[in-house]
Scaffold this motif. Structure first.
Motif, PDB file in Angstrom:
ATOM      1  N   UNK A  51       0.832  -1.199   0.000  1.00 58.05           N
ATOM      2  CA  UNK A  51       0.000   0.000   0.000  1.00 58.05           C
ATOM      3  C   UNK A  51       0.870   1.254   0.000  1.00 58.05           C
ATOM      4  N   UNK A  52       1.887   1.228   0.857  1.00 59.01           N
ATOM      5  CA  UNK A  52       2.776   2.369   0.993  1.00 59.01           C
ATOM      6  C   UNK A  52       3.529   2.633  -0.310  1.00 59.01           C
ATOM      7  N   UNK A  53       3.981   1.553  -0.961  1.00 58.96           N
ATOM      8  CA  UNK A  53       4.763   1.704  -2.192  1.00 58.96           C
ATOM      9  C   UNK A  53       3.866   1.746  -3.424  1.00 58.96           C
ATOM     10  N   UNK A  54       2.574   1.644  -3.184  1.00 56.74           N
ATOM     11  CA  UNK A  54       1.599   1.671  -4.282  1.00 56.74           C
ATOM     12  C   UNK A  54       1.943   0.661  -5.364  1.00 56.74           C
ATOM     13  N   UNK A  55       2.100  -0.561  -4.954  1.00 58.44           N
ATOM     14  CA  UNK A  55       2.418  -1.611  -5.918  1.00 58.44           C
ATOM     15  C   UNK A  55       1.760  -2.914  -5.466  1.00 58.44           C
ATOM     16  N   UNK A  56       1.355  -3.693  -6.441  1.00 55.69           N
ATOM     17  CA  UNK A  56       0.758  -4.999  -6.174  1.00 55.69           C
ATOM     18  C   UNK A  56       1.914  -5.985  -6.008  1.00 55.69           C
ATOM     19  N   UNK A  57       2.126  -6.490  -4.795  1.00 55.67           N
ATOM     20  CA  UNK A  57       3.235  -7.427  -4.582  1.00 55.67           C
ATOM     21  C   UNK A  57       2.728  -8.857  -4.704  1.00 55.67           C
ATOM     22  N   UNK A  58       3.460  -9.677  -5.417  1.00 53.98           N
ATOM     23  CA  UNK A  58       3.081 -11.090  -5.529  1.00 53.98           C
ATOM     24  C   UNK A  58       3.678 -11.871  -4.373  1.00 53.98           C
ATOM     25  N   UNK A  59       2.995 -12.942  -3.972  1.00 52.92           N
ATOM     26  CA  UNK A  59       3.564 -13.843  -2.974  1.00 52.92           C
ATOM     27  C   UNK A  59       4.785 -14.497  -3.607  1.00 52.92           C
ATOM     28  N   UNK A  60       5.864 -14.645  -2.835  1.00 49.96           N
ATOM     29  CA  UNK A  60       7.085 -15.234  -3.398  1.00 49.96           C
ATOM     30  C   UNK A  60       6.877 -16.705  -3.739  1.00 49.96           C
ATOM     31  N   UNK A  61       5.895 -17.344  -3.103  1.00 55.05           N
ATOM     32  CA  UNK A  61       5.616 -18.749  -3.408  1.00 55.05           C
ATOM     33  C   UNK A  61       4.700 -18.930  -4.614  1.00 55.05           C
ATOM     34  N   UNK A  62       4.201 -17.815  -5.169  1.00 55.42           N
ATOM     35  CA  UNK A  62       3.252 -17.903  -6.283  1.00 55.42           C
ATOM     36  C   UNK A  62       3.909 -18.486  -7.529  1.00 55.42           C
ATOM     37  N   UNK A  63       3.071 -19.034  -8.398  1.00 61.53           N
ATOM     38  CA  UNK A  63       3.575 -19.646  -9.632  1.00 61.53           C
ATOM     39  C   UNK A  63       4.361 -18.627 -10.460  1.00 61.53           C
ATOM     40  N   UNK A  64       3.901 -17.357 -10.471  1.00 60.79           N
ATOM     41  CA  UNK A  64       4.569 -16.334 -11.282  1.00 60.79           C
ATOM     42  C   UNK A  64       6.000 -16.089 -10.801  1.00 60.79           C
ATOM     43  N   UNK A  65       6.164 -15.956  -9.495  1.00 63.35           N
ATOM     44  CA  UNK A  65       7.503 -15.690  -8.974  1.00 63.35           C
ATOM     45  C   UNK A  65       8.368 -16.951  -9.080  1.00 63.35           C
ATOM     46  N   UNK A  66       7.776 -18.113  -8.786  1.00 60.02           N
ATOM     47  CA  UNK A  66       8.551 -19.356  -8.850  1.00 60.02           C
ATOM     48  C   UNK A  66       8.960 -19.690 -10.281  1.00 60.02           C
ATOM     49  N   UNK A  67       8.264 -19.086 -11.261  1.00 59.07           N
ATOM     50  CA  UNK A  67       8.608 -19.332 -12.665  1.00 59.07           C
ATOM     51  C   UNK A  67       9.899 -18.608 -13.056  1.00 59.07           C
ATOM     52  N   UNK A  68      10.341 -17.643 -12.258  1.00 50.30           N
ATOM     53  CA  UNK A  68      11.599 -16.940 -12.545  1.00 50.30           C
ATOM     54  C   UNK A  68      12.758 -17.912 -12.330  1.00 50.30           C
ATOM     55  N   UNK A  69      13.805 -17.745 -13.121  1.00 48.86           N
ATOM     56  CA  UNK A  69      14.984 -18.600 -12.960  1.00 48.86           C
ATOM     57  C   UNK A  69      15.745 -18.174 -11.697  1.00 48.86           C
ATOM     58  N   UNK A  70      16.641 -19.031 -11.228  1.00 41.17           N
ATOM     59  CA  UNK A  70      17.461 -18.673 -10.068  1.00 41.17           C
ATOM     60  C   UNK A  70      18.235 -17.389 -10.349  1.00 41.17           C
ATOM     61  N   UNK A  71      18.732 -17.265 -11.586  1.00 42.06           N
ATOM     62  CA  UNK A  71      19.515 -16.078 -11.944  1.00 42.06           C
ATOM     63  C   UNK A  71      18.644 -14.823 -11.872  1.00 42.06           C
ATOM     64  N   UNK A  72      17.387 -14.946 -12.331  1.00 43.98           N
ATOM     65  CA  UNK A  72      16.488 -13.783 -12.292  1.00 43.98           C
ATOM     66  C   UNK A  72      16.133 -13.416 -10.851  1.00 43.98           C
ATOM     67  N   UNK A  73      15.902 -14.423 -10.021  1.00 43.13           N
ATOM     68  CA  UNK A  73      15.579 -14.151  -8.614  1.00 43.13           C
ATOM     69  C   UNK A  73      16.760 -13.455  -7.946  1.00 43.13           C
ATOM     70  N   UNK A  74      17.950 -13.939  -8.248  1.00 40.66           N
ATOM     71  CA  UNK A  74      19.156 -13.363  -7.652  1.00 40.66           C
ATOM     72  C   UNK A  74      19.310 -11.905  -8.097  1.00 40.66           C
ATOM     73  N   UNK A  75      18.971 -11.663  -9.361  1.00 42.52           N
ATOM     74  CA  UNK A  75      19.094 -10.317  -9.918  1.00 42.52           C
ATOM     75  C   UNK A  75      18.147  -9.345  -9.194  1.00 42.52           C
TER      76      UNK A  75
END
Ligand code: HEC
Length: 107
Positions: A51-75
């Motif tokens: 709310x403070x940052x005015x952004x929709x944050x995804x759960x880190x366990x969600x399929x969308x975030x888990x679909x990122x590669x390890x390299x992308x997560x690290x980035x």
């Protein structure tokens, strides 16, 4: 040759008591310190932060975030993404450990 250098590195690092394999347990400690306040203990975002940052944050366990590669997560951790700033204290192997911990949040 590249392989030989890698092997020598592993032996040297192992000798120094440093493990090359990402360590989800160490990652959890770093996560609790550097990520939990915004992303919650288990990856469910802190609603106040979104709310403070005015952004929709995804759960880190969600399929969308888990679909990122390890390299992308690290980035995301080392460079930031969108409204998230880079986590200054989490770099190199520590960032790999945090990525390993984020993988344990998969639903
Ligand atoms: C100050 C609050 C804050 C901290 C601390 C923080 N984040 Fe974030 N993070 C955010 C916000 C806000 C977003 C969404 C950014 C956007 O979409 O513009 C985000 C996005 C992400 C994403 C991308 C999710 C997606 O939908 O693509 C990942 C992965 C992530 N954070 C992991 C981490 C990790 C791991 C740490 C700790 C090393 C961390 N964050 C620390 C606020 C934070």
């Amino acid at each position: 040759m590249k392989r030989l250098i890698g092997t020598v590195m592993v032996v040297l690092l192992a000798g120094a008591g440093i493990s090359l394999a990402a360590d989800a347990k160490a990652g959890q400690a770093a996560y609790d310190k550097s990520c939990k306040s915004c992303h919650g203990a288990n990856g469910t975002p802190n609603a106040v932060i979104g709310k403070m940052m005015k952004v929709e944050m995804r759960a880190l366990g969600s399929a969308e975030v888990q679909a990122l590669s390890n390299a992308d997560l690290k980035k995301v951790i080392t460079d930031g993404k969108g409204k998230m700033k880079a986590s200054a204290g989490v770099t190199g192997a520590a960032a790999d450990d945090v990525v390993a911990h984020v993988r344990t949040m998969k639903k």
